[in-house]
Design an enzyme around this catalytic site. Structure first.
Site, PDB file in Angstrom:
ATOM      1  CG  ASP A  30       9.866  -7.085  35.120  1.00  0.00           C
ATOM      2  OD1 ASP A  30       8.970  -7.308  34.459  1.00  0.00           O
ATOM      3  OD2 ASP A  30      11.224  -7.178  34.993  1.00  0.00           O
TER       4      ASP A  30
ATOM      5  CG  ASP B 289      10.440  -7.950  27.853  1.00  0.00           C
ATOM      6  OD1 ASP B 289      10.474  -6.779  28.150  1.00  0.00           O
ATOM      7  OD2 ASP B 289      10.333  -9.160  28.560  1.00  0.00           O
TER       8      ASP B 289
END
Length: 779
Positions: free
Chosen positions: A475, A413
């Site tokens: 997100d 990430d």
């Protein structure tokens, strides 16, 4: 394919040319000269009737087939190439090129160095690709707004239907009409903008019909301009002519989607964060209690000791091997996050090693670049260095990554890279990677992080959840529009070689309504990467927390995924071998049907399953387009047959997931769903044979051990299944491969039998399969 490179003849210093992305230097063929004069040349491209015309004044390049122009370069004269300069040479005032961010100044020591080139696409109205953007599948014109931007950024609550830059950037565009599909691959790693214009933009369907009736001679055309901040112009033009030809051409340059283990194709349970080992054990038990299968549980950054990656919180995760062993006993696995920002801490061995080896990215003054991220002050390893990548991969060894076991996998990430106190939450462009500025390599940083993990994959036989593995759409939020946009976002990624994609089920930010959560599970179950995830501050949302009725609906969606794992696995194998997307727009399989060109609320899985998820709140019905004149489609739940080339209204309830199997296909399933995919390894198959109007069908079945790279050693079974003249037969597609399975074919379901009395006869029984048949027929 045609490659065009444009560079300075004598730059002040070398300009950046992207390394490592091409899997090999593409082979070239000599071009034969057809004609020339003082202003240009005409060259043969080798293929029959294809040629390229290069004009010098003004520069222009036209690619022709017969009398048709397939693509033109610089037809609008927008070629720009800013040569490298020095401020002293230009005799300009200090700071003329300078940009500032807070107290930081980027002096641009080489001056402006942008490049751009325009492309004209005659006959084209539809272009796709250049992900990642939260927008429609068909790219919009940008005449009245911002261009599409390709610049990897860690975006907080991104906007929808917007050309803004997101987490990834793939500079590949596809153009399509009923006659041909072509592609443009712009090989540049700097910040890039793409402008799109069209002479049909803004025209309604009625307006286009009026043009036709009035005999308007204007040919549709789309014009595209690519602009990059630095580097050179290096572009591959892929001429198709079919969609699959373009996929193959692009795959020959950059490779194909990595082939994941079978378990990775199952369901993943994640949130930021599961609190401790007891929480993990409780969640794991909850899936068993409620009879919902899953394969992986994920841990976010809170599992570490103070955001020091490759570590465990000594209080919350004191005995990680004990936790991992508990999962292994159930044939389940764990994914732990490892981010590419390293806490600056003299008591942290990873930081000390990187600093002592000089592996950190440097700032413009020569010191280690430091930014602010989850651990606080952090250094950023220079993954563009091969020696850094080799060392990083070694940290995943069992004797280095304490507490790790064979069922612990890796989540990458924040590799945009994310720098909380940097411009646009990323790295300053004048940071230094060896001889190059960050501005030159920015969009490659995440690629190199992945490359380092690939080495660990080979050494530990594990799977990394990154761009060569699985990616997700970032997100997102628990909103209906985010559910809808997940479909075109995944379709766009698949078109450019990233098939293993999905969206955070339920939405990362905010809290979904129960209806939205159920619909998201039903949609996610039919996307390649199937993972639920949620923000730290959201209420818990494990599948059984919303009442027995909704738990049953979610359970059924997940079970449908697991029953289809044999089909999904075959699709991943096919993508790995060919570069074709798994989740694909309808126009890929029906390239001559204009009704499919702009559809992005439904999709195909492979060729044979069509999915139209329910993405509207309170929906009582959906309208799905079933393509293919003369074809038939079967509802996978009711087995009802529908003709192709029609818009079909489908009444829906909360249990409905509109999915159709194409007539003429054979789809294998395993209908005994167990707690994890590995538990189903030796279970029997059911073949769903959907007859076309000619009463034939065909499919494939791929089997290997499901978790190693032994398929590369020819340890697998790959068979073509055929049904014709009421005989079901199979042909070995890999006669030199060897593998033994304990599975067998238990039953065959025939869809489309005209009178219920048709039978299927197994033509041949192979010694390594135990055959036990129960024939069902469904009218």
């Amino acid at each position: 394919m045609t490659r065009v490179k444009i560079n300075e003849l004598k730059p002040l210093k070398p300009r950046y040319e992207v390394p490592d992305v091409l899997i090999r230097e593409p082979p070239t063929e000599p071009l034969s000269l057809l004609s020339q004069d003082e202003n240009g040349v005409v060259l043969s491209l080798g293929a029959e009737s294809q040629r390229v015309i290069v004009s010098a004044r003004p520069f222009r390049l036209d690619i022709m087939e017969g009398r048709d122009v397939l693509m033109s370069l610089n037809s609008r004269g927008l070629l720009a190439f800013e040569h490298l300069r020095m401020q002293e040479e230009e005799k300009v005032e200090d700071g003329m090129w300078e940009e500032t961010f807070k107290s930081h100044s980027d002096s641009k020591p080489n001056g402006p160095s942008a490049v751009s080139l325009d492309f004209s696409l005659p006959g084209v109205e539809h272009v796709y690709g250049i992900p990642e953007h939260a927008d429609t599948l068909r790219l919009k014109t940008t005449d009245n707004g911002d261009p599409y931007r390709l610049y990897n950024l860690d975006v907080f609550q991104y906007e929808l239907y917007n050309p803004m830059a997101l987490y990834g950037a793939v500079p590949v565009m596809l153009a399509h009409n009923a006659q041909r599909t072509t592609g443009i691959f712009w090989l540049n790693a700097a910040e890039t903008w793409v402008d799109i214009s069209s002479n049909t933009a803004g025209k309604t369907v009625f307006g286009k019909m009026l043009d036709y009736v009035q005999g308007s001679s204007e040919t549709p055309q789309t014009d595209v301009r690519w602009i990059s901040e630095s580097g050179i112009i290096d572009v591959f033009i892929m001429l198709g002519p079919t969609p699959n030809d373009v996929f193959s051409q692009y795959a020959s340059l950059t490779g194909t989607q990595s082939f994941p283990p079978l378990a990775a194709v199952g369901y993943h349970q994640c949130r930021w964060n599961y609190n401790d080992q007891e929480d993990v054990t409780s969640v794991d038990a909850g899936f068993d209690e409620h009879d919902i299968p899953y394969d992986y549980i994920w841990l976010d950054i809170e599992h570490t000791d103070g955001k020091r990656y490759f570590t465990w919180d000594p209080h919350k995760f004191a005995t990680p091997k004990e936790m991992l062993q508990g999962l292994m006993d159930k044939k389940r696995k764990m994914v732990a996050i490892v981010d590419p920002h390293i806490k600056v801490d003299s008591n942290y061995k990873i930081h000390n090693e990187i600093r002592s080896r000089g592996f950190y990215i440097k700032n413009k003054d020569g010191g280690d670049y430091e930014g602010w991220c989850w651990p606080g002050s952090a250094g950023y390893p220079d993954f563009t260095r091969a020696d850094m990548r080799e060392w990083w991969a070694s940290m995943f060894a069992y004797d280095q990554y304490e507490g790790s076991m064979e069922n612990l996998y890796t989540w990458n990430d924040m590799n945009e890279p994310s720098v909380f106190n940097g411009p646009e939450v990323t790295m300053h462009k004048d940071a230094v990677h060896g001889a190059w500025e960050h501005r030159d390599v920015h969009n490659l940083y995440g690629f190199y992080v992945v490359s380092a993990h690939n080495s660990a994959v080979l050494s530990r036989n594990m799977f990394v959840f990154v761009s060569v593995g699985a990616v997700w759409t970032g997100d997102n939020a628990a909103e209906w529009e985010h559910l809808k946009i997940s479909i075109p976002m995944c379709l766009s990624l698949g078109l450019v070689g990233i098939s293993f994609c999905g969206a955070d089920v339920g939405g990362f930010f905010k809290s979904p309504s129960t209806e939205l959560l159920v619909r998201w599970y039903q949609t996610g179950a039919y996307q390649p990467f199937f993972r639920a995830h949620a923000h730290l501050d959201t209420p818990r949302r494990e599948p059984w927390l919303f009442g027995p009725e909704n738990t049953a609906l979610i359970r059924e969606a997940v079970r449908q995924r697991y029953a289809l794992l044999p089909y999904w696995y075959q699709q991943f194998y096919h993508a790995h071998r060919t570069g074709q997307p798994i989740m694909r727009p309808l126009w890929v399989e029906y390239p001559q049907d204009p009704a499919t060109f702009a559809l992005d609320d439904e999709f195909l899985i492979g060729r044979d399953l069509l999915v139209h998820p329910v993405t509207e709140e309170g929906a009582r019905g959906v309208t799905a387009y079933l393509p293919g004149k003369g074809e038939v489609w079967f509802d996978v739940q009711t087995f009802q047959k529908h003709n192709g080339a029609q818009n079909l209204y489908i009444p829906v309830t909360m249990s409905s997931i509109p999915v159709f199997q194409r007539g003429g296909s054979i789809i294998p399933k395993k209908i005994r769903v167990r707690r994890a995919s590995s538990c189903m390894m030796h279970d029997p198959y059911t073949l769903y044979v959907a007859l076309n109007p000619q009463r034939t069908a065909e499919g494939k079945l791929y089997i290997d051990d499901g978790h190693t790279f032994n398929y590369e050693k020819k340890e697998f079974i790959h068979r073509r299944l055929s049904f014709t003249n009421n005989i079901l037969s199979s042909v070995n597609l890999a006669p030199d491969a060897q593998f033994t399975t304990q599975s067998w074919i238990e039953r065959i379901v025939i869809l489309g039998a005209s009178n219920g009395h048709d039978t299927a006869v197994l033509l041949r029984v192979y010694s390594h399969w135990l055959i036990h048949l129960k024939l069902w027929t469904v009218c």
